[in-house]
Scaffold this active site. Structure first.
Site, mmCIF file in Angstrom:
data_model
loop_
_atom_site.group_PDB
_atom_site.id
_atom_site.type_symbol
_atom_site.label_atom_id
_atom_site.label_comp_id
_atom_site.label_asym_id
_atom_site.label_seq_id
_atom_site.Cartn_x
_atom_site.Cartn_y
_atom_site.Cartn_z
ATOM 1 N N HIS A 10 0.854 -1.188 0.000
ATOM 2 C CA HIS A 10 0.000 0.000 0.000
ATOM 3 C C HIS A 10 0.892 1.241 0.000
ATOM 4 O O HIS A 10 2.069 1.175 0.388
ATOM 5 C CB HIS A 10 -0.890 0.013 1.238
ATOM 6 C CG HIS A 10 -1.969 -1.020 1.217
ATOM 7 N ND1 HIS A 10 -3.040 -0.970 2.075
ATOM 8 C CD2 HIS A 10 -2.150 -2.119 0.454
ATOM 9 C CE1 HIS A 10 -3.845 -1.999 1.843
ATOM 10 N NE2 HIS A 10 -3.315 -2.719 0.868
ATOM 11 N N GLU B 133 1.072 3.783 1.938
ATOM 12 C CA GLU B 133 1.649 4.123 3.239
ATOM 13 C C GLU B 133 2.841 3.231 3.574
ATOM 14 O O GLU B 133 3.867 3.710 4.055
ATOM 15 C CB GLU B 133 0.604 3.963 4.361
ATOM 16 C CG GLU B 133 -0.613 4.831 4.201
ATOM 17 C CD GLU B 133 -1.769 4.136 3.497
ATOM 18 O OE1 GLU B 133 -2.923 4.391 3.895
ATOM 19 O OE2 GLU B 133 -1.534 3.350 2.560
ATOM 20 N N CYS C 287 -5.826 1.892 6.120
ATOM 21 C CA CYS C 287 -6.516 0.656 6.499
ATOM 22 C C CYS C 287 -5.911 0.140 7.814
ATOM 23 O O CYS C 287 -4.893 0.670 8.284
ATOM 24 C CB CYS C 287 -6.355 -0.385 5.389
ATOM 25 S SG CYS C 287 -4.689 -1.074 5.272
ATOM 26 N N CYS D 147 -2.108 -0.729 7.531
ATOM 27 C CA CYS D 147 -1.252 0.453 7.477
ATOM 28 C C CYS D 147 -1.244 1.190 8.810
ATOM 29 O O CYS D 147 -0.204 1.691 9.237
ATOM 30 C CB CYS D 147 -1.702 1.371 6.345
ATOM 31 S SG CYS D 147 -1.412 0.642 4.711
#
Length: 166
Positions: free
Chosen positions: A59, A61, A89, A92
């Site tokens: 992701h 992040e 999420c 993360c």
């Protein structure tokens, strides 16, 4: 005056994250971008890459955390700020807490899986963690939301066309 300066800086860094989100779209990924800032300098950049890297953890992040940690040669990113175009999420959020990021600024909420207040509240208030992260949201929310909506509209259109030609 400080509040105005902070808001201007937040917008500038979020614009950079939006540019990275557009890069993700060009690569066929969900358009989410992130930057990590320490002492008014970007030390980490990331955009969604799970499809291209065959990595479910890639992701924006996580990619930005990895980049920043590598640049400063420390997995702890104390006093840093993470700017991301979509609310983090749970995965993360956990990485953000473990990296000791001081502040998260996100643009658009994620009503299906956000972990900074929309669905879960892992960053600012979960007292079970030994570190809490300050959270601000809504910076360039409209731009980020439009980018995401356009991406998914485009993807649905492509899928519809593919079904019709099969």
């Amino acid at each position: 005056m400080t509040q105005f300066k902070t808001h201007q800086a937040d917008e500038a860094f979020m614009r950079h994250a939006l540019e990275l989100a557009e890069r993700a779209w060009k690569e066929g990924e969900v358009p989410v971008g992130a930057v990590i800032v320490l002492d008014d300098e970007i030390i980490g950049k990331g955009w969604n890459r799970p499809i291209a890297s065959h990595d479910p953890t890639a992701h924006a992040e996580i990619m930005a955390l990895r980049d920043a940690a590598g640049k400063i040669a420390n997995y702890r990113l104390c006093k840093s700020t993470l700017y991301v175009t979509l609310e983090p999420c749970p995965m993360c959020a956990g990485a953000i807490v473990h990296a000791r990021v001081g502040r998260v600024v996100y643009a658009a909420p994620d009503p299906k899986g956000g972990a900074a207040g929309s669905v879960f509240d892992l960053l600012p208030t979960d007292e079970r963690f030994n570190h809490r992260v300050s959270v601000d949201n809504g910076v360039l929310e409209e731009e980020s939301s439009v980018l995401l909506k356009n991406f998914f509209r485009h993807r649905r259109h492509q899928q519809k066309e593919a079904r019709q030609t099969s």
